[in-house]
Structures are given as C-alpha cells and as structure tokens.
Write an enzyme that holds these catalytic residues in place. Structure first.
Site, short mmCIF file in Angstrom:
data_model
loop_
_atom_site.label_atom_id
_atom_site.label_comp_id
_atom_site.label_asym_id
_atom_site.label_seq_id
_atom_site.Cartn_x
_atom_site.Cartn_y
_atom_site.Cartn_z
N HIS A 47 1.02 -1.34 0.01
CA HIS A 47 0.08 0.03 0.19
C HIS A 47 0.85 1.15 -0.04
O HIS A 47 2.07 1.26 0.37
CB HIS A 47 -0.90 -0.02 1.13
CG HIS A 47 -1.70 -1.25 1.58
ND1 HIS A 47 -2.93 -1.32 1.55
CD2 HIS A 47 -1.22 -2.26 2.16
CE1 HIS A 47 -3.39 -2.56 2.00
NE2 HIS A 47 -2.33 -3.16 2.35
N GLU A 116 2.75 -0.86 4.32
CA GLU A 116 2.60 0.39 4.01
C GLU A 116 3.87 1.36 3.72
O GLU A 116 4.75 1.27 4.64
CB GLU A 116 1.59 1.14 5.10
CG GLU A 116 0.18 0.54 5.50
CD GLU A 116 -0.81 1.29 4.67
OE1 GLU A 116 -0.40 1.99 3.53
OE2 GLU A 116 -1.85 0.84 4.73
N ASP A 173 -3.80 2.16 -4.76
CA ASP A 173 -2.55 2.18 -4.54
C ASP A 173 -2.01 0.63 -4.80
O ASP A 173 -2.62 -0.36 -4.49
CB ASP A 173 -2.20 2.57 -2.91
CG ASP A 173 -3.19 1.63 -1.90
OD1 ASP A 173 -4.42 1.49 -2.32
OD2 ASP A 173 -2.82 1.22 -0.98
#
Length: 274
Positions: A47, A116, A173
């Site tokens: 992400h 992330e 994303d």
C-alpha cells in the site's frame, strides 16, 4: 520427595527426546504433524499511506486500521540498512485490505501481510494526476523485507500484489509509479517475460482493440475480482488496475491487444487461480 523429583526429571527428559512437550499444566504430543497443514500467510499486499510519516504512524496504530509494517520515505539507516517499523506481529491479523479478493480467496486480511509505504499518492493538476515517486532507499528496504517474508512463508510471486489488485473498485495504491518491474528483477513479485508477451501479441498493434470479454476472462483466470454482473465502468476499472501494475505507461483501462498478451504471458508463467 527426592525420588519424586527424579521421576519428574526423567519424564521431562523422555518427553523432550520423544517429541512430547511440557507446557503450563499440560503435556503436548508433537509427534504427529498433519500433512495438510499450510501457512496462514499466503499473500503480501503493498500500500501507500497518502500521508506523511507522523500521520501515517498515528493512523496505523489507532483502532480503525492497521498494517504489519510501515516504511518511511527515507528510512533511518543503522549499520547500512534501513529501519522498518513493525506495528503488528505477523501471526496477528491487521486491518489493511478491507473488502478484497485474490485468486479465489476473499477476506485477504486473514491470509496476508500488509506493508504500508509512506507516499503521498497523487495530486490533481490541470494536466491530470501527478503521482509521487518512491525513494530508492524505501524500495531497497521494501525489497529486503518482502524477500525475507516471502521465503519464510513460501509466498509465490503472483501473490505479492498491490491494494489495487485485490480491491480495484476501491483502491489505486501503490499506483503507477510503484516499480513492480524493477522489484521483479530483484526477485520480488511477478512479471511477464517480454519474449512471451511478443509471442502472444502475434504481430498485432499493441493498442489494437480486442473484445473486453477476452480481457475479463484472462484477468479472472489470473486472479482478479471479476464477476458477470460488472458494468462496463467496473470492467474498465479492473483492466486499469491490471495495467497500472503490469503496463503503467498506459492505464486507461482500455481492452487492447498488449494487455491481453501480458495477461496470457502471466498465466503461462504462473498458472491460473485455483
């Protein structure tokens, strides 16, 4: 008393040697592992945060959303290696995927590691969206992390994906500037062989239109969330997600010959979803 202690010590020694383990108040026999056991973790989902590092860290350590790892844009260096934040133990479930589907499975949170990357995503301009690049240091740390996690759990290349792959109707994303091809060259993730793409292109012009049904069939077989009741707009969104991953130079979601050839080459190399 001394005799009892000797007996217990003897039992413990025998247990350790025979595959029987003493835990808190009970013994566990470990001598018959099931052949049908599989690692829980089968997918790695990448992400971007769309926020700066302090905001990302606060968001991902709150109660609403979480991820296993967070990588800053410029990871601090220690002994020449980047520092990565682990926010959730790998054996625990993190809330990063949401409603999702990949290669026949739903509830991807249950079977995945979420990573992330601190990145602003995009900003809208008069000429369209401008996507932020990922830093080389960030990608180097990500590559090292994903290699190690994938090896530990036996995660196949085609199961290293972006959020947009598993939830294309909701997410974009890590975006078109994420270096999937470069990472594949480093041994991270799936990528089609150029020669096989040309083989399946079979002399067609890359942007030549092909029936959208052909593209959707290929993408469904590879693992994307495709259903018969999709609207034309939803079909275009899924195609765009695939193109953003495997052909970021043009991700308008148009069903063209090169997209079909890339999907066919991936299916030949990695197989269809089971």
């Amino acid at each position: 008393m001394k005799k009892l202690l000797l007996v217990l010590a003897g039992l413990l020694l025998v247990g350790c040697q025979s595959g029987v383990e003493l835990r808190h108040g009970y013994w566990v026999d470990l001598r018959h592992p099931a052949q049908g056991a599989r690692p829980r973790i089968k997918v790695i989902v990448i992400h971007y945060t769309a926020e700066d590092f302090p905001t990302s860290l606060a968001t991902l350590t709150d109660q609403q959303v979480s991820a296993h790892y967070l990588i800053p844009r410029q990871p601090p260096q220690r002994d020449g290696k980047g520092v990565i934040w682990q926010l959730v133990p790998e054996q625990d479930l993190a809330w990063h995927a949401g409603s999702s589907f990949w290669r026949g499975a739903t509830r991807i949170n249950d079977t995945s590691i979420g990573i992330e990357l601190v990145n602003n995503g995009y900003r809208s301009t008069l000429t369209g969206r401008e996507w932020q690049a990922f830093s080389p240091q960030q990608i180097a740390s990500l590559s090292a992390l994903v290699k190690e996690v994938a090896q530990r759990y036996g995660i196949r290349p085609e199961n290293i994906v972006g959020h947009s792959d598993i939830a294309p109707q909701r997410k974009q994303d890590p975006g078109p500037r994420f270096p999937w091809q470069y990472l594949a060259q480093q041994g991270v993730g799936a990528w089609p062989d150029a020669s096989r793409v040309q083989h399946f292109l079979a002399g067609q012009t890359p942007r030549a239109r092909v029936p959208v049904e052909k593209i959707m069939d290929l993408l469904q077989r590879y693992g994307y969330p495709v259903t018969p009741e999709m609207t034309p707009g939803q079909q275009q969104t899924v195609i765009a997600a695939f193109q953003m991953h495997f052909r970021p130079a043009d991700y308008r979601g148009l069903p063209d010959a090169e997209t079909a050839a890339i999907a066919a080459a991936l299916l030949e190399k990695y197989g269809a979803a089971e």
